[in-house]
Motif scaffolding. Structure first.
Motif, PDB file in Angstrom:
ATOM      1  N   LEU A   1      -8.325  -5.633  -3.072  1.00  0.00           N
ATOM      2  CA  LEU A   1      -7.728  -4.737  -4.063  1.00  0.00           C
ATOM      3  C   LEU A   1      -7.988  -5.285  -5.457  1.00  0.00           C
ATOM      4  CD1 LEU A   1      -4.968  -6.411  -4.966  1.00  0.00           C
ATOM      5  CD2 LEU A   1      -4.098  -5.492  -2.826  1.00  0.00           C
ATOM      6  N   ASP A   2      -7.632  -4.480  -6.441  1.00  0.00           N
ATOM      7  CA  ASP A   2      -7.777  -4.867  -7.837  1.00  0.00           C
ATOM      8  C   ASP A   2      -6.449  -5.453  -8.311  1.00  0.00           C
ATOM      9  OD1 ASP A   2      -7.626  -4.620 -10.770  1.00  0.00           O
ATOM     10  OD2 ASP A   2      -9.550  -3.587 -10.607  1.00  0.00           O
TER      11      ASP A   2
ATOM     12  N   ASP B   1      -3.112   3.456  -2.142  1.00  0.00           N
ATOM     13  CA  ASP B   1      -4.392   2.753  -2.149  1.00  0.00           C
ATOM     14  C   ASP B   1      -5.206   3.017  -3.409  1.00  0.00           C
ATOM     15  OD1 ASP B   1      -3.756   1.686   0.277  1.00  0.00           O
ATOM     16  OD2 ASP B   1      -5.183   2.875   1.447  1.00  0.00           O
TER      17      ASP B   1
ATOM     18  N   ILE C   1      -4.223   0.852  -6.524  1.00  0.00           N
ATOM     19  CA  ILE C   1      -4.562  -0.570  -6.483  1.00  0.00           C
ATOM     20  C   ILE C   1      -6.017  -0.800  -6.080  1.00  0.00           C
ATOM     21  CG2 ILE C   1      -2.184  -1.252  -6.020  1.00  0.00           C
ATOM     22  CD1 ILE C   1      -2.897  -1.599  -3.080  1.00  0.00           C
ATOM     23  N   ASP C   2      -6.778   0.290  -5.922  1.00  0.00           N
ATOM     24  CA  ASP C   2      -8.179   0.228  -5.523  1.00  0.00           C
ATOM     25  C   ASP C   2      -8.337  -0.578  -4.241  1.00  0.00           C
ATOM     26  OD1 ASP C   2     -10.881   0.715  -5.587  1.00  0.00           O
ATOM     27  OD2 ASP C   2     -11.344  -0.882  -7.026  1.00  0.00           O
ATOM     28  N   PHE C   3      -7.508  -0.248  -3.241  1.00  0.00           N
ATOM     29  CA  PHE C   3      -7.586  -0.939  -1.952  1.00  0.00           C
ATOM     30  C   PHE C   3      -8.807  -0.453  -1.189  1.00  0.00           C
ATOM     31  CE2 PHE C   3      -6.901  -1.275   2.604  1.00  0.00           C
ATOM     32  CZ  PHE C   3      -6.511  -2.599   2.728  1.00  0.00           C
ATOM     33  N   GLN C   4      -9.582  -1.399  -0.664  1.00  0.00           N
ATOM     34  CA  GLN C   4     -10.765  -1.070   0.132  1.00  0.00           C
ATOM     35  C   GLN C   4     -10.762  -1.912   1.408  1.00  0.00           C
ATOM     36  OE1 GLN C   4     -14.534  -0.886  -2.152  1.00  0.00           O
ATOM     37  NE2 GLN C   4     -13.274  -1.309  -3.953  1.00  0.00           N
TER      38      GLN C   4
ATOM     39  N   ARG D   1       0.821  -1.211   0.000  1.00  0.00           N
ATOM     40  CA  ARG D   1       0.000   0.000   0.000  1.00  0.00           C
ATOM     41  C   ARG D   1       0.853   1.257   0.000  1.00  0.00           C
ATOM     42  NH1 ARG D   1      -4.195  -0.562   4.811  1.00  0.00           N
ATOM     43  NH2 ARG D   1      -4.911   1.423   3.913  1.00  0.00           N
TER      44      ARG D   1
ATOM     45  N   MET E   1      -3.003  -3.527  -9.498  1.00  0.00           N
ATOM     46  CA  MET E   1      -1.783  -3.729  -8.713  1.00  0.00           C
ATOM     47  C   MET E   1      -0.617  -4.128  -9.605  1.00  0.00           C
ATOM     48  SD  MET E   1      -0.974  -6.704  -5.894  1.00  0.00           S
ATOM     49  CE  MET E   1      -1.227  -7.960  -7.163  1.00  0.00           C
TER      50      MET E   1
END
Length: 372
Positions: A172-173, A102, A105-108, A97, A177
């Motif tokens: 994440l995507d 974030d 990488i579309d971290f949620q 991260r 990533m």
């Protein structure tokens, strides 16, 4: 194939570091090496058109181990070993991260939930009763008690009423990533050469000889980061390939499911991605067949995944399967990854045990440290 003067001079002469494998570990290893040795000549070799194995084929779970997985691990490892492994997974996600951000990488942070089928009530009760023990064991890693019981708010069927939720797990995507890691390598002037299969690496008096399908060259140091395919190059290390089969549905309107989900000690896993259900697992139905380096699907696992979709995950909901794929992981009797020096000029970072997203960036960094 004979290399021309230009090809040899531009790519394969005076190579300081060669990394075999352009997955999460290999790319992170290259980035760490370039940060530490900015003037070094680094080369990444990849046999596929895209990274093979599991790096672009996984479910994108930022996970650290469900309740049942950790209890299972404690049957084969000491408490200290399990805590160290969970700590590595946590540190790996934080490094990833911090490295990429974030947004990239579309971290949620939506939590990770373990489900328990109705046919194993005693097992469910055992896991439920273990929460205080596991929370105390792992609180030093996360800075808080990670697990709690939560209600079946997404109305899955044929499961116990409560999920066992890890509050700090995320998603994440995977594609974003890997593209971000590749872009970062490109920006750091680290070439990635695709379509090159390495067959053998031989230790020399100075450096190592790398033999590919078409040519050979010398590199001062070589780092093997091929995980599930590692046994082809590392005869002395125990890394078994493990195929993971995955499917994804076509879009489902107003799909309410949020978070990541596991059941059966992590052998099944699913999530909502762009209003589709991504669902994978079932390796435990046929371990022997799934100990393979061959990509593909089997009827027994695909039928099981589809029946679980109908009966548990999407009851009373019509859906269509859009596509199926598989990835090759690297596993072994021990859950901890292998990061070690093989010879003076050859090292490896492999056996990520299905936790490549969580462990990959940290293993890549640790692998790069062996260059000293």
């Amino acid at each position: 194939m004979e290399l021309s003067y230009w090809e040899h001079k531009s790519w394969f002469s005076d190579v300081d570091f060669t990394i075999v494998g352009s997955g999460i570990v290999g790319l992170n290893c290259a980035i760490s090496l370039k940060e530490k040795y900015p003037k070094s000549n680094i080369l990444i070799l990849e046999k596929g058109s895209l990274p093979q194995g599991a790096s672009t084929k996984n479910a994108g779970f930022a996970c650290f181990g469900s309740v049942s997985e950790i209890l299972s691990d404690l049957n084969h490892h000491t408490e200290e070993e399990v805590v160290q492994l969970v700590q590595k997974r946590w540190n790996g996600i934080q490094r990833l991260r911090n490295l990429l951000g974030d947004k990239a990488i579309d971290f949620q942070l939506l939590g990770g939930h373990e489900l328990f089928p109705l046919d194993k009530p005693d097992f469910y009760e055992k896991c439920l009763q273990s929460l205080p023990y596991l929370n105390n064991l792992l609180e030093p890693v996360f800075g808080q008690k990670p697990f709690k019981a939560t209600e079946n708010s997404f109305h899955f069927e044929n499961i116990q009423q409560k999920y066992l939720t890890h509050q700090l797990e995320g998603q994440l995507d995977t594609g974003k990533m890997m593209r971000s890691l590749i872009y970062k390598c490109t920006a750091m002037d680290i070439p990635i050469l695709n379509g090159i299969t390495v067959h053998d690496i031989e230790q020399l008096n100075q450096g190592a000889l790398i033999r590919t399908t078409d040519f050979e060259f010398v590199s001062k140091k070589v780092f093997v980061a091929t995980n599930g395919f590692a046994s082809k190059l590392l005869k002395s290390e125990t890394v078994q390939p493990a195929r993971a089969q995955v499917l994804i549905t076509e879009p489902i309107k107003n799909l309410p499911i949020k978070g990541t989900f596991h059941f059966d000690e992590g052998y099944y896993y699913f999530r909502n991605i762009n209003d589709r259900i991504l669902f994978g697992g079932g390796r435990n139905l046929d371990f022997k067949t799934e100990e393979t380096m061959m990509f593909g699907q089997t009827e027994i696992i695909q039928q099981k995944l589809e029946s679980l979709l109908r009966e548990m995950i999407l009851p009373n909901q019509s859906f269509q399967i859009e596509r199926c794929w598989s990835g090759i992981m690297g596993v072994g009797a021990q859950k901890s990854p292998i990061v070690k020096q093989i010879s003076n000029s050859i090292a490896c970072g492999v056996r990520l045990g299905g936790m490549g997203v969580a462990l990959g960036s940290l293993v890549g960094q640790e692998l790069a440290e062996l260059a000293d």
